[in-house]
Design an enzyme around this catalytic site. Structure first.
Site, PDB file in Angstrom:
ATOM      1  N   LYS A   1      -5.677 -10.382  -6.735  1.00  0.00           N
ATOM      2  CA  LYS A   1      -6.938 -10.501  -5.999  1.00  0.00           C
ATOM      3  C   LYS A   1      -7.879  -9.368  -6.388  1.00  0.00           C
ATOM      4  O   LYS A   1      -7.426  -8.280  -6.767  1.00  0.00           O
ATOM      5  CB  LYS A   1      -6.687 -10.502  -4.488  1.00  0.00           C
ATOM      6  CG  LYS A   1      -6.294  -9.166  -3.895  1.00  0.00           C
ATOM      7  CD  LYS A   1      -6.503  -9.103  -2.372  1.00  0.00           C
ATOM      8  CE  LYS A   1      -6.358  -7.658  -1.915  1.00  0.00           C
ATOM      9  NZ  LYS A   1      -6.720  -7.395  -0.547  1.00  0.00           N
TER      10      LYS A   1
ATOM     11  N   LYS B   1     -10.386  -3.218  -4.112  1.00  0.00           N
ATOM     12  CA  LYS B   1     -10.918  -1.913  -4.486  1.00  0.00           C
ATOM     13  C   LYS B   1      -9.825  -1.018  -5.038  1.00  0.00           C
ATOM     14  O   LYS B   1     -10.089  -0.180  -5.878  1.00  0.00           O
ATOM     15  CB  LYS B   1     -11.613  -1.257  -3.297  1.00  0.00           C
ATOM     16  CG  LYS B   1     -10.691  -0.939  -2.136  1.00  0.00           C
ATOM     17  CD  LYS B   1     -11.369   0.004  -1.163  1.00  0.00           C
ATOM     18  CE  LYS B   1     -10.369   0.537  -0.163  1.00  0.00           C
ATOM     19  NZ  LYS B   1     -10.097  -0.423   0.918  1.00  0.00           N
TER      20      LYS B   1
ATOM     21  N   LYS C   1       0.817  -1.215   0.000  1.00  0.00           N
ATOM     22  CA  LYS C   1       0.000   0.000   0.000  1.00  0.00           C
ATOM     23  C   LYS C   1       0.846   1.258   0.000  1.00  0.00           C
ATOM     24  O   LYS C   1       0.505   2.242  -0.650  1.00  0.00           O
ATOM     25  CB  LYS C   1      -0.962   0.005   1.187  1.00  0.00           C
ATOM     26  CG  LYS C   1      -2.051  -1.040   1.025  1.00  0.00           C
ATOM     27  CD  LYS C   1      -3.214  -0.827   1.957  1.00  0.00           C
ATOM     28  CE  LYS C   1      -4.303  -1.849   1.616  1.00  0.00           C
ATOM     29  NZ  LYS C   1      -5.462  -1.760   2.497  1.00  0.00           N
TER      30      LYS C   1
END
Ligand code: AQP
Length: 332
Positions: free
Chosen positions: A195, A198, A112
């Site tokens: 995967k 969002k 992230k």
């Protein structure tokens, strides 16, 4: 009965199919057999910048979707994380027990922060897994129903619980991850090597449960498969088809072997058309129920207030024990 605890972020607006099949679906089942605590994790949400108005709306929206998915406030404790201040309080203690190097090894932070640019990532994003440790330990949870991407954080939780217990005496239950093999990881419909997520998925690869059913059907029909035509579950050789079979099987309760037989000799088109229909049948009532909860914000807020009250009883007791063990002077 044994306890479960899990949470979901209110950030994206709509839940996606990965959230539902990987986690929320199990939450609904586990409320029947476990003493279940589920929360909307708004403290986690602010680890990346949030617009305050959107955050508030999305928190209600997340709760509405959880109820629409089948959580029953009579059978589980549903609450908003920031309503229970003990989460942040125990997180501080856990932060002080975690090695800097240990926290640096969390792969989700690496992914992230790389996406945001390392300089822009907040310290909150870095310590996010440690807040999650506190979330779980506060409720003395035996099991934590999550998707595969959370396994490392549950490992950290176990390590820190053992460390605390070893240093200060038995205090915390050591939790286990509850990860169903079949749905542990739902993949992007356009790129079955990543995967469904969002932030990483392309819009066409991501099924948002609150999308127009027509849009959902279209996404299913344009899912990437392969140049072969055989409908067979084989994650290595046929990841796209296998992902569709997993989704189909879970939503209808039909074993994958039966689906393989049913579609023998038929092309991918037939499978996708039928799965599109299955999806539409699933999301249409889900959207309606979500809207019903949103149309009555007072009832929704009161469900969450009652949930927080129940959660606080448990959280306060655990925190008091932890404060005492650590050696904090009682405030009386
Ligand atoms: N693709 C997935 N397959 C199975 N389970 C999944 N989960 C998420 N994606 C998949 C599980 O959903 C629960 C809630 O996750 P979250 O609160 O982290 O929700 P999110 O941040 O909206 O999920 P994303 O899409 O995974 O977010 P980003 O893009 O930020 O990485 C968890 O139990 C999770 O395992």
């Amino acid at each position: 009965s044994p306890r479960v605890l899990s949470g979901i972020q209110p950030t994206a607006g709509s839940f996606h199919l990965g959230n539902y099949l990987g986690a929320v679906r199990q939450w609904v089942a586990l409320q029947e057999t476990h003493d279940a605590f589920y929360m909307v994790v708004d403290l986690h949400a602010i680890t990346v910048p949030q617009d305050p108005k959107d955050l508030r709306a999305n928190t209600r929206l997340a709760a509405a979707q959880l109820l629409a998915a089948g959580l029953d406030p009579e059978r589980c404790t549903l609450f908003v994380q920031s309503h229970v201040p003990e989460h942040a309080q125990l997180a501080w203690i856990m932060n002080c027990l975690t090695g800097f190097g240990e926290a640096s090894r969390m792969t989700q932070f690496k992914d992230k922060s790389a996406k945001q640019g390392a300089d822009r990532a907040s310290v909150g994003l870095f310590t996010y897994p440690i807040l999650q440790v506190a979330d779980i330990l506060l409720y003395q949870a035996n099991e934590v129903p999550v998707g595969e991407d959370q396994r490392q954080h549950i490992e950290l939780t176990r390590d820190l619980a053992e460390r605390f217990n070893g240093r200060f005496g038995e205090t915390f239950t050591i939790p286990r991850p509850y990860i169903l093999k079949e749905t542990a990881k739902i993949y992007d419909l356009q790129d079955p090597s990543i995967k469904m997520s969002k932030s990483a998925s392309t819009p066409k690869g991501l099924i948002n449960l609150l999308d127009e059913p027509k849009t959902t059907a279209k996404k299913v029909k344009s899912a990437v498969t392969d140049t072969d035509t055989v409908i067979r579950y084989d994650v290595e050789q046929k990841p796209g088809v296998s992902n569709l079979l997993t989704i189909y099987s879970t939503l209808t309760g039909t074993p994958i072997a039966d689906l393989e037989r049913q579609y023998e000799g038929k092309g991918y088109g037939a499978l996708k058309t039928d799965l599109a229909e299955v999806m539409v049948e699933f999301v249409t009532p889900f959207r309606e129920r979500t809207q019903q909860y949103l149309d009555d914000p007072e009832s929704l807020d009161s469900i969450l207030a009652k949930g927080a009250e129940k959660a606080r009883v448990v959280a306060a007791e655990t925190l008091a024990q932890a404060y005492d063990k650590v050696g904090f002077l009682p405030a009386k």
